[in-house]
Design an enzyme around this catalytic site. Sequence first.
Site, PDB file in Angstrom:
ATOM      1  N   GLY A 176     -28.018  41.341 -11.130  1.00  0.00           N
ATOM      2  CA  GLY A 176     -28.744  40.364 -10.326  1.00  0.00           C
ATOM      3  C   GLY A 176     -29.937  40.983  -9.621  1.00  0.00           C
ATOM      4  N   TYR A 226     -31.647  38.768   0.012  1.00  0.00           N
ATOM      5  CA  TYR A 226     -30.522  38.316  -0.808  1.00  0.00           C
ATOM      6  C   TYR A 226     -30.223  39.240  -1.988  1.00  0.00           C
ATOM      7  CZ  TYR A 226     -33.903  35.321  -3.575  1.00  0.00           C
ATOM      8  OH  TYR A 226     -34.925  34.813  -4.321  1.00  0.00           O
ATOM      9  N   GLU A 227     -28.999  39.070  -2.506  1.00  0.00           N
ATOM     10  CA  GLU A 227     -28.435  39.951  -3.540  1.00  0.00           C
ATOM     11  C   GLU A 227     -28.486  41.428  -3.121  1.00  0.00           C
ATOM     12  OE1 GLU A 227     -28.872  39.089  -7.647  1.00  0.00           O
ATOM     13  OE2 GLU A 227     -29.432  37.014  -7.252  1.00  0.00           O
ATOM     14  N   GLY A 228     -28.178  41.647  -1.844  1.00  0.00           N
ATOM     15  CA  GLY A 228     -28.162  42.991  -1.279  1.00  0.00           C
ATOM     16  C   GLY A 228     -29.432  43.271  -0.511  1.00  0.00           C
TER      17      GLY A 228
END
Length: 380
Positions: A242, A362-364
């Site tokens: 991702g 987002y996504e880390g």
Amino acid sequence: MNFSLTEEHMMIRDAARGFAQTELLPGVIERDNKQEFPQELVKKMGDLGFLGIMVDPKYGGSGMDAISYVLIMEELSKIDASASVIVSVNNSLVCYGLEAYGSEAQKQKYLTKLATGEFVGAFCLSEPEAGSDATSQATTAEDKGDHYVINGTKNWITSGGRADVYLVIAQTDKAKGHRGINAFIVEKGTEGFHIGPKEDKLGIRGSDTHTLQFNDVKVPKENRIGEDGFGFKFAMKTLSGGRIGIAAQALGIAAGAYELALKYSKERKAFGTEICNHQAIAFKLADMYTEIEAARMLVMKAAWDKDQGNNYDMSSAMAKLYASKVAMEQTVEAVQIHGGNGFVKEYHVERLMRDAKITQIYEGTSEIQKIVISRGVIKG
């Protein structure tokens, strides 16, 4: 080392660019103002194979590689990051997770529809108290023999109100810590599953972001992904891919802002000449181009690692960390080059600046990426 795109890759890039210019660009400002989900455009992207880019054709996917994926993501993100994040989540988190770790029955039932765009998927990991700390899952999945009962809340879920299929991460056995976490497929409309109000966001406002509530939601055993306790590993493995998608999104936002700034600088005149001829602006353009090109190399390297079957945990983290930094910095510069017009919606760069910020979260978050990178560096 070969830094050239193949003819096929160039065709894929050009097709994505054409779609972005002809389909996404008209109405993008209005969608942002109204926080309008691009429903018809998502269907068109599904028809073009953009929602199942890397999925095997036997499951309805396009069967392309990760390089193709980032090329498509960059071109879409230059114009509309709200549309591109739908593509990213559906590809990287939902389709990839199901194809890599789902059962054949799960693939036939869900992946075949997700890959073609008939269904849209959502990935449900974040919670009010479990964003970066994914091990602290408060959402529970109680094992009832032939089914699980899920209770809890998920936050900031992309496509939360529009998805048909949700991959939900939940704690089954708290005593086991991250080894007691599972991943489940939950269908929209399941009894006890409620979608909260849409979030009013700074950027990617056309993307549908919601809080989800699970109140005694009954999920059949066959909807668990992988063996008991596989959920945390599933989430981490899926997020690594991702991050390549979000890195490509950040790259596209930065590149889109740069292209607009370059064009504007060649048209706008001040002190008797186009502003690109003033060293103050020319040097900004030089820095922007260099930073964006460096980000592109990191993003391409991460995608190449994935295609080669290499471990891409570190390369994807580095790509996301750097590309999101570049997106934030260079969209600010694009606004500056536009001057007062940069503050006006019709010139697009203010929207790109607002969209850029989420790529650092987002996504880390960027801080999480640094943890991943530093661990890899120290471990050697």
